[in-house]
Design a protein around this motif. Sequence first.
Motif: not given
Length: 472
Positions: A419-432
Amino acid sequence: MASADLPATPATLVQKIAGNVLGVAASAIPRSVVEHTKALILDSIVCALAAAGEPAFARAARVFAQLGGSPDCTVIGSARRVNLPQAVLLNGILIRSLDLNDAYIGPGQMGHPSDHIAVALCAGEKFRASGLDVIAGVALGYEIYCRMQDIIPARGTWDHTTASALAAPLIAGRLMGLSAEQLAHAAALSAMHGNTLAVVRTGQLANSKASANAMVASQAVLCALFAAEGMTGPMGVIEHPRGLSTGMLAGAKLDLLAQPIGEPYRIMTSAIKAYPCIGTAQTMVAGILQARAGIADPALEVERIEVAMADIPIVRTQAADEQRRYPESRESADHSFYYLAAAALADGEISEAQFAPGRWLQPEMREAMARVSVRTDASLNKHTPGSYPAVVKLILHSGESRQVEGTFPKGHPNNPMSPAEVEAKFHACARGRMAPARQDKVIGIARELEKLGSMAELMNELAEDDTGLNHA
């Protein structure tokens, strides 16, 4: 013989499927399935957010702006609201554009069942479905779509998105509250019309590729709306000699489609992608990134890259497609083993940065692609079905070589993201694309999506405000 004494007409396959989809209570979906479905929904949302600037979406959005329509549904990352079929198409294009959404890895064909999440989000919003109902709709839609992928004998005339013509109306119709008979008609109408030719995924890919499944899903929702008003479809759409049984499903074992739905759920074998590229290349990319570690200047020091992949039909077809050796578009680049290998070696990553406009046309990248060889190796077939194994070998000018063999890249069901890795992907892709505080809020809602009373709450958070960014 009195009419009451006449034998009942046997249920057709589409009627059995509709009954099975309605026969599973949302509360009966296993906890593990609920959790994985929530992860896939969150992942699909951020795939859409990351694609907000993609041309395919902009083109479709301009057309719908000219047509107008009732503002019922949210377009992810946009301030505009559109009607239900339009929202399914626009959000479907967004989810699919970057080739970063999930991949089903079963015993048959590979597909992208998260294309259906746009249907569930939009229908859930319009009809004020609960979070748990949407989760159930997604899991059940995946089941039918993935069963279709399991039984398709081989990739031929019809693209895998044709399966969505059966799965998508079942999701929409269930969330709309259709009866079993109405749902069967919705599926029959959609399956009758929603056929996609496999040329959509052949050679130099057209910029309409991202819309392939979205077009099918949009018309599927329209068919569900028609069925709600009493329009009927051909109940023998699957098994009739002029139906799917002699089209996409020619030679398939159709009985699987009508089996009761229960554990194990096929959604559990849907991978969350680590890299924005074709699913068959995920292991290869991971191998190159691992093999290049510690090389000071990989682009200069590596003489050539040798890639071996399983000798299976999907890989053979892709490797033999000579037009993919030197891609001419973004859509072809993220499907090119050669470009992906060259870019991974040069940059040490495969992310959106590697798909900056025209990167694949640069002379140095063309030269690097020429130093990549791809072959199939039947000895790797022991890892299939269920994976796309690859052996990557880097041969350096110094004479040294490095070899990495991979079977299950990050995100594969056998190597899942936490779950933490899925959320990290979310933050990385949602940046900006979305303010950090709102990213946290969306993630928080997704974590407890089964407790949400109405999907409108989540969808409102995904709309861009009038300042141009999703703010806290």
